[in-house]
Design an enzyme around this catalytic site. Sequence first.
Site, mmCIF file in Angstrom:
data_model
loop_
_atom_site.group_PDB
_atom_site.id
_atom_site.type_symbol
_atom_site.label_atom_id
_atom_site.label_comp_id
_atom_site.label_asym_id
_atom_site.label_seq_id
_atom_site.Cartn_x
_atom_site.Cartn_y
_atom_site.Cartn_z
ATOM 1 N N THR A 185 0.849 -1.197 0.000
ATOM 2 C CA THR A 185 0.000 0.000 0.000
ATOM 3 C C THR A 185 0.882 1.243 0.000
ATOM 4 O OG1 THR A 185 -1.776 -1.158 1.123
ATOM 5 C CG2 THR A 185 -1.800 1.243 1.286
ATOM 6 N N ARG A 194 -9.041 11.763 9.493
ATOM 7 C CA ARG A 194 -10.343 11.101 9.728
ATOM 8 C C ARG A 194 -11.061 11.866 10.833
ATOM 9 N NH1 ARG A 194 -7.974 5.683 8.684
ATOM 10 N NH2 ARG A 194 -6.678 6.130 6.872
ATOM 11 N N HIS A 299 -7.984 4.374 -1.264
ATOM 12 C CA HIS A 299 -8.032 3.897 0.115
ATOM 13 C C HIS A 299 -9.440 4.086 0.696
ATOM 14 C CE1 HIS A 299 -4.857 2.793 3.232
ATOM 15 N NE2 HIS A 299 -5.943 2.797 3.967
ATOM 16 N N ASP A 330 -10.462 -0.682 -6.310
ATOM 17 C CA ASP A 330 -11.382 -0.648 -5.169
ATOM 18 C C ASP A 330 -11.812 0.784 -4.908
ATOM 19 O OD1 ASP A 330 -9.696 0.737 -3.345
ATOM 20 O OD2 ASP A 330 -9.004 -1.096 -2.378
ATOM 21 N N THR A 331 -12.582 0.979 -3.877
ATOM 22 C CA THR A 331 -13.158 2.250 -3.399
ATOM 23 C C THR A 331 -14.566 2.469 -3.930
ATOM 24 O OG1 THR A 331 -10.984 3.295 -3.143
ATOM 25 C CG2 THR A 331 -12.909 4.763 -3.185
ATOM 26 N N GLY A 332 -15.494 2.408 -3.007
ATOM 27 C CA GLY A 332 -16.870 2.789 -3.325
ATOM 28 C C GLY A 332 -17.763 1.641 -3.753
ATOM 29 N N GLY A 353 -13.960 -3.392 0.716
ATOM 30 C CA GLY A 353 -13.591 -3.115 2.105
ATOM 31 C C GLY A 353 -14.834 -3.028 2.964
ATOM 32 N N ARG A 354 -15.471 -1.859 2.940
ATOM 33 C CA ARG A 354 -16.624 -1.667 3.828
ATOM 34 C C ARG A 354 -17.740 -2.671 3.562
ATOM 35 N NH1 ARG A 354 -14.800 3.226 2.348
ATOM 36 N NH2 ARG A 354 -14.122 4.699 3.937
HETATM 37 C C1 LIG Z 1 -11.948 0.291 8.355
HETATM 38 C C2 LIG Z 1 -10.964 0.259 7.243
HETATM 39 C C3 LIG Z 1 -9.648 -0.069 7.515
HETATM 40 C C4 LIG Z 1 -8.720 -0.115 6.469
HETATM 41 N N1 LIG Z 1 -7.428 -0.506 6.740
HETATM 42 C C5 LIG Z 1 -6.556 -0.644 5.709
HETATM 43 C C6 LIG Z 1 -5.249 -1.156 5.945
HETATM 44 O O1 LIG Z 1 -4.884 -1.476 7.063
HETATM 45 N N2 LIG Z 1 -4.420 -1.277 4.883
HETATM 46 C C7 LIG Z 1 -4.797 -0.919 3.598
HETATM 47 O O2 LIG Z 1 -4.016 -1.046 2.668
HETATM 48 N N3 LIG Z 1 -6.042 -0.456 3.358
HETATM 49 C C8 LIG Z 1 -6.912 -0.328 4.374
HETATM 50 N N4 LIG Z 1 -8.184 0.124 4.117
HETATM 51 C C9 LIG Z 1 -8.585 0.420 2.730
HETATM 52 C C10 LIG Z 1 -9.157 -0.827 2.064
HETATM 53 O O3 LIG Z 1 -8.172 -1.794 1.844
HETATM 54 C C11 LIG Z 1 -9.780 -0.471 0.704
HETATM 55 O O4 LIG Z 1 -8.859 0.217 -0.079
HETATM 56 C C12 LIG Z 1 -11.057 0.364 0.853
HETATM 57 O O5 LIG Z 1 -11.813 -0.053 1.961
HETATM 58 C C13 LIG Z 1 -11.885 0.266 -0.406
HETATM 59 O O6 LIG Z 1 -13.027 1.067 -0.333
HETATM 60 P P1 LIG Z 1 -14.481 0.524 0.109
HETATM 61 O O7 LIG Z 1 -14.450 0.456 1.600
HETATM 62 O O8 LIG Z 1 -15.388 1.559 -0.409
HETATM 63 O O9 LIG Z 1 -14.662 -0.841 -0.507
HETATM 64 C C14 LIG Z 1 -9.119 0.182 5.145
HETATM 65 C C15 LIG Z 1 -10.450 0.507 4.893
HETATM 66 C C16 LIG Z 1 -11.370 0.543 5.923
HETATM 67 C C17 LIG Z 1 -12.805 0.863 5.601
#
Ligand SMILES: Cc1cc2nc3c(=O)[nH]c(=O)nc-3n(C[C@H](O)[C@H](O)[C@H](O)COP(=O)(O)O)c2cc1C
Length: 411
Positions: A185, A194, A299, A330-332, A353-354
């Site tokens: 990452t 945040r 992210h 990813d994202t969204g 992720g979420r």
């Molecule tokens: C609660 C939370 C913790 C996260 N922690 C990390 C992490 O430790 N390392 C990382 O590379 N990305 C982290 N991410 C980003 C996710 O890997 C990913 O890029 C992101 O959640 C994608 O968006 P989405 O939540 O809309 O699917 C985190 C995301 C969330 C929501």
Amino acid sequence: MKRQLPKRHDLAPLLTFRRPTLSARERRLASALTIEDLRRIARRRTPRAAFDYTDGAADGEVSLARAREAFADVQFNPVILRDVSHVDTSRDVLGAPSALPFGIAPTGFTRMMQAEGEIAGATAAAAAGIPFSLSTLGTTSIEDVAAANPHGRNWFQLYMWKDRERSMALVDRAARAGYDTLLVTVDVPVAGARLRDVRNGMTIPPTLTPRTIADAIPRPAWWINFLTTEPLAFASLDAWSGTVADLLDTMFDPTVTYEDLAWIREQWPGKVSVKGVQTVADARRLADTGVDAIVLSNHGGRQLDRAPIPFHLLPQVAKEVGSDLEVHLDTGIMSGQDIVAAVAHGARFTLVGRAYLYGLMAGGRPGVDRAIEILRGQVERTMRLLGVGTLDELEPHHVTQLARLAPRSPF
Ligand SMILES: Cc1cc2nc3c(=O)[nH]c(=O)nc-3n(C[C@H](O)[C@H](O)[C@H](O)COP(=O)(O)O)c2cc1C
């Protein structure tokens, strides 16, 4: 209109009652038809600081809102009169199969969202035949995740720390535990702002204050789990007490460059994917560096706010480097329709992720299963409605990106 009295045998088929489901959790999860439904359940069951940590993003949360809006703003263009009695949602990703075009994204502090944490994610991913990613900031050890998911695919996400030796010791442990891909990452030189966490006074582990105690009363299950399971700690780091932003800023190395990436590449025996790519120029440079994949990602909107929308960046990046490496995104992503749209525009794979964390918070392992099931159903149905039987048949003409926002001048 001629009327008649209903006969008993006409009424009988209308009077079939569904067998009641005894478990409240099963009932709750079965009532969720979308990821948004799981989010609503998650919100009711999770303390505010932990829910907001998951749900929130950086600054004004514009990056996340725009990424979701971009997926909502698509037009699907179906092709008619195709035999879609069978659909195949599988595809090879980084040298091995995945049953679905998405995997579980790395997320830190996962046991704080719900006590089953990474083990729920890894075992649900294994059952669904998709990869699971463990974060450097995971709350379950590299080896315990591997043991929980011995036949599935595990990916390890690396954050480069100031202490390089310790970072590389983790990489070494992941390689020995059989993780097949290293996700590096690169979008966290410093922590994003945040604001919800600051406003909630969120600390790791959560602290008991009059406010958190008041918040706990309607959410007893979370607290019972929290207090009766192994104390929350990082699986790869020493204990930390303080805010997440302070932790990131203390540990993470803002000097990491392309040279370091090339060095990391040499240390890792498996596939390497770089997560957090946000421009065509960086995608090109990474393709020339020789990594196996990139993840177009901001992210989940948690780092730079008002960052490029990965889904909008995708067609250009796929055109520029899609034949040199795998382009992931990813994202969204909140639905299977979003995943299909991304694949149509050139994403080999996506990460959620979420979407999975909402499932986890709504109901532990069965909640993650439900999230995957919802996404799978949506992917399959959308493919059928579009008239495609395999992911390889999905092409840009199936999905028009409608523009709400457009740059005023090219950059
Ligand atoms: C609660 C939370 C913790 C996260 N922690 C990390 C992490 O430790 N390392 C990382 O590379 N990305 C982290 N991410 C980003 C996710 O890997 C990913 O890029 C992101 O959640 C994608 O968006 P989405 O939540 O809309 O699917 C985190 C995301 C969330 C929501």
